[in-house]
Every structure is written in C-alpha cells, then in structure tokens.
Write an enzyme that holds these catalytic residues in place. Structure first.
Site, PDB file in Angstrom:
ATOM      1  CB  SER A   1      -0.858   0.009   1.239  1.00 46.91           C
ATOM      2  OG  SER A   1      -1.788   1.147   1.291  1.00 46.91           O
TER       3      SER A   1
ATOM      4  CG  ASP B   1      -6.177   1.112  -1.121  1.00 52.46           C
ATOM      5  OD1 ASP B   1      -5.381   2.065  -0.995  1.00 52.46           O
ATOM      6  OD2 ASP B   1      -6.204   0.153  -0.301  1.00 52.46           O
TER       7      ASP B   1
ATOM      8  CG  ASP C   1      -2.977  -0.464  -2.403  1.00 53.01           C
ATOM      9  OD1 ASP C   1      -2.783   0.807  -2.019  1.00 53.01           O
ATOM     10  OD2 ASP C   1      -3.097  -1.385  -1.983  1.00 53.01           O
TER      11      ASP C   1
ATOM     12  CG  ASP D   1      -2.766   4.130  -1.293  1.00 53.75           C
ATOM     13  OD1 ASP D   1      -3.249   4.137  -2.456  1.00 53.75           O
ATOM     14  OD2 ASP D   1      -2.666   3.469  -0.424  1.00 53.75           O
TER      15      ASP D   1
END
Ligand code: MG
Length: 462
Positions: A101, A248, A246, A244
């Site tokens: 992430s 999401d 990744d 961010d």
C-alpha cells in the site's frame, strides 16, 4: 493456546514487512502455498503494485500457487481495487495482491482476497496461518501443477465498471481539466486513463510507476502534495487528486490549490449521496469526524459505525446492502462498482459532483460542516483496558455511547469524544471534536481527567 497459535502473520491489511528481512522470499513462497491450499487449489487472480521487489514476489506467489495446483491469472501491475474487482468479476476462488500500500519503498506485502473481492477476514486469516505454521500445504502431483495465464482484458473491464457508475455524457460535456498525482504508484496505469476516457484533459505529476517513490511519500497527505497543488494552479485544473501506492486511497486538491484531508472529500461524497438517496445508509468507522453525522441529520441519512479498518467497512456494507462506505484517510467504497475502497472510483464520483453542482470544489467543501480535533494519549496497562472501557461506558450510559470499537459519545451540544485502546501499546487514544479548536481542547482535557481517574481507580482495585 499453544505457542504456535499465538504466532501471527496478518496485520490490519495483509502481511507486510521489509523485503528480505521480515518479508523473506521463503516466507512469500510458503505463504502462497498455504493460501493456495486454503482456496482449495482453485482459480486465483494475482497482481502487484509497482514496488521494485514486486515483480520477483509476484512470480514467487504465482509459482507457489501453481505448485499447490491453482490455475493462476496473472494481471501484472495493477491497483489493489482492480485485483479485488477481477477476483470477483472472473469468479475466481481467491486473489492475491502483492503490495505494501502506502508503506515506504523497502516494504512489501501480501493481501489475500476472498471470492467476493473483499480481503479475507480474521477467521480466514487464522486458517491460512494454521496451514502455514503447520507446513501442511498441498503439493500437487507433477501433472497437476497449475497453469499460469497472462490475463490482459482486466483493465478494460475494471474501467468500464467505474464509468457505468457516473453520468459519462455530463462529465464529458464539461471538458474538465484534472491534475493527477499517482505518487509513482500503480494508479498511474488506471486513474489517468479513466479520467481521460471521461473526457477530462489530464495533466500528471509523479506519473510514472517507480517503486522507489522518488516524487513524494506514498501516503498522500495535505502536507506532502505541494507539487500537485502547484500543478493545479499552474495548469488551471478544476481539481487535483493524489493517490497512494496501490491506488485504493485518494485525497483531493481544490481549484485554488488547497489540499484537503479525506474527511472533507468524504463529507462531500456523503452529502451528495444523501441528497439523491435520502434514507440511504453510509458505513464508516467510529473514528470518522462527526461532520458526517451532522450531514446525515440534515439529509435524513443513516450511518452505521464500524470498527476502525477498511475490511470491517467492506464486510458491513455487504452484510447490510449499503452502497457507500467512507474512511477519513481518503478511502471511498462504492458498492455498485465494488465494496472496497478505490481511488479511481472516488475520482470519478468527485468529477460527477463538480459537474452536477456547477460549482468550484473549494466552494462545495467550504459549505460543509467541519470540526476541530484534539488528541491525547493516556497510558494504561493492557490488562486494565477492558475494565476502564466498561466503567466509562457505564458512567456515560445516559449519552447512549457507541461501543463497537472503544467508546464513542456524540453529545447533544454537537461535540463528541472517542476513546480507543491501542492494539500495540499500553495506551488509550482519546479524540475530542468540537466546532472550535479551544472547545475541542477543553473537552479533551475534561475527559482526560475523567478517564485518568477511572484508570487510577481500576489499578487500585487490581
Ligand atoms: Mg493503499
């Protein structure tokens, strides 16, 4: 409980660690074998973020799954919500996202995804951990080792799903300009294309995938998206979005260049939702600002509070059939697309709201209620935490506290407090909210006194 049962791999969002230190390649391979065994050697979707270690780890994951007998669809680099979406959409038995992430570049991690596209819950993770620690994963016969398929059609399906949720022709006709800052993460491969396909003219910064995150820290926060603010101003963009690593989570910058934390975009999306779906339900963690409660009261909307954590929000949405979920950190969950947080979906929703309202983002945001926050950390031995929470709940019972995660009290006068135990340290976190900073501070001081008194009482009793 044996020592074995106490060993944990999974944290709040998957298994994470520094590559080749906590997260060794051996661990990733064997964990993948355990995950493949848990998903009964079925069909799996695998993708990864753009970290430098991600290609190596993704290949290990695929090898581990195949060795168990899984048929694996490798979608390459993709945001986590796209991997979630395709796991569900392709009726896979499970999915794996190789990602850490928004963590620093030396980290990586493994998220496991259930067939409904939501990350596995705690019970499922316990099962996977049991297989891993007992080393009882399957080993397929040589002629049953799984196929690996390079899957190329996922991006189209994913983008089309988001586009179906918004008024494309209205957004197209407005010909907006949008500045996108993927932070060198994998949303560079999706969010920019999505907004272009919605007829927006897109300018980017930190727009190439680079696992060293040279542009800014991977977690977008108002204080680290100054370059995006500059780009919004210099390009005359209608808004900016920063995602961010990744993809999401997303936070937004208004047309004046001011960056806003996720509580503001969450309030705007919630207000718009309830303006068209009165009596609709929004799912949000107890840590969210009471601004959302004020908006709900004004719009006749309903809030369902959850424990803090994106997986809790997703599961609650599915359980009660809610369409919208939101977190203050920039996580927007829109179930008609998929009930996981998705920064591209959030960007499309904001674009739609701007077009519909015909007002600049700064004006829309400033019209919404906002609160000031005061925070405290209160030391408390772990073994007393439950008693302290029980005592506070008892003492505050006339205010009807929300106790799904700690104790939250929404007072009649428009203020609120939240007391939550830290999961890792012997402390409580106290948050107090009010319309002014000084009122929030004095509320925090008042409850700090009350709670410290309870802690003292309980340590005497113990
Ligand atoms: Mg993320």
């Amino acid at each position: 409980m044996t020592a074995l049962d106490e060993r944990r791999l999974f944290g709040t969002n998957g298994v994470r660690g520094i590559v080749n230190k906590e997260l060794t390649l051996e661990l990733v391979l064997e964990l993948s074998q355990a995950i493949g065994t848990f998903f009964k050697a079925g069909k799996m979707v695998v993708g990864s973020d753009g970290r430098t270690s991600s290609p190596a780890l993704r290949n290990l994951v695929i090898g581990g799954l195949a060795s168990v007998g899984c048929k694996t669809y490798d979608i390459g680099q993709a945001p986590t919500p796209m991997i979630d979406f395709l796991t569900r959409g392709w009726r896979a038995d499970g999915g794996i996202a190789v990602t850490a992430s928004h963590n620093p570049p030396e980290y990586n991690g493994i998220k496991t995804i259930a067939p409904d596209g939501i990350e596995t819950d705690r019970n499922e993770e316990l099962e996977i951990e049991k297989i891993y620690f007992s080393r009882s994963w399957r080993r397929a016969e040589w002629d049953r080792v799984g196929d690996v398929v390079k899957a190329e059609t996922g991006l189209r399906e994913y983008l089309d799903s988001i586009k179906m949720q918004v008024d494309i022709s209205a957004i197209e006709s407005r010909r907006m300009k949008v500045a996108v800052d993927p932070g060198n993460g994998v949303s560079a491969l999706t969010t920019t294309i999505l907004l272009s396909e919605l007829g927006c003219s897109v300018v980017t910064i930190n727009g190439n995938v680079d696992g060293t995150f040279p542009g800014r820290p991977s977690e977008p926060r108002p204080e680290n998206v100054g370059s995006l603010s500059g780009l919004v101003r210099s390009s005359g963009a209608d808004f900016g979005v920063a995602l961010d690593g990744d993809g999401d989570r997303a936070i937004f910058v208004d047309e004046s260049g001011e960056a806003h934390w996720g509580d503001r975009s969450m309030a705007l999306i919630a207000d718009d939702y309830w303006s068209t779906k009165s009596r609709g339900t929004i799912v949000t963690p107890v840590s969210s600002s009471r601004a959302i409660k004020e908006i709900a009261d004004a719009r006749n909307g309903k809030i369902v509070w959850t424990r803090v954590g994106s997986v809790d929000v997703s599961h609650k949405m599915i359980e009660i059939g809610a369409e919208l979920g939101a977190e203050e950190n920039g996580g927007i969950f829109y179930a008609p697309h998929i009930a996981v947080r998705d920064g591209s979906m959030a960007s499309a929703l904001i674009a739609g709201i701007l077009v519909k309202s015909k007002q600049p983002l700064s004006k829309l945001l400033s019209a919404l209620p906002s609160y000031e926050l005061a925070k405290e950390k209160l030391p408390c031995p772990n073994h007393l935490k439950k008693q302290v929470l029980d005592a506070l709940r008892e003492r505050m019972s006339k205010y009807n506290p929300e106790t799904i995660d700690g104790v939250k009290i929404l007072f009649e006068d428009g203020t609120s407090i939240l007391l939550r135990p830290s999961g890792t340290e012997p402390i409580f976190r106290l948050m107090a909210e009010a319309k002014s900073a000084s009122a929030a501070r004095s509320l925090a001081d008042q409850y700090k006194g009350i709670i410290n008194e309870i802690i003292k009482e309980k340590s005497r009793d113990a």
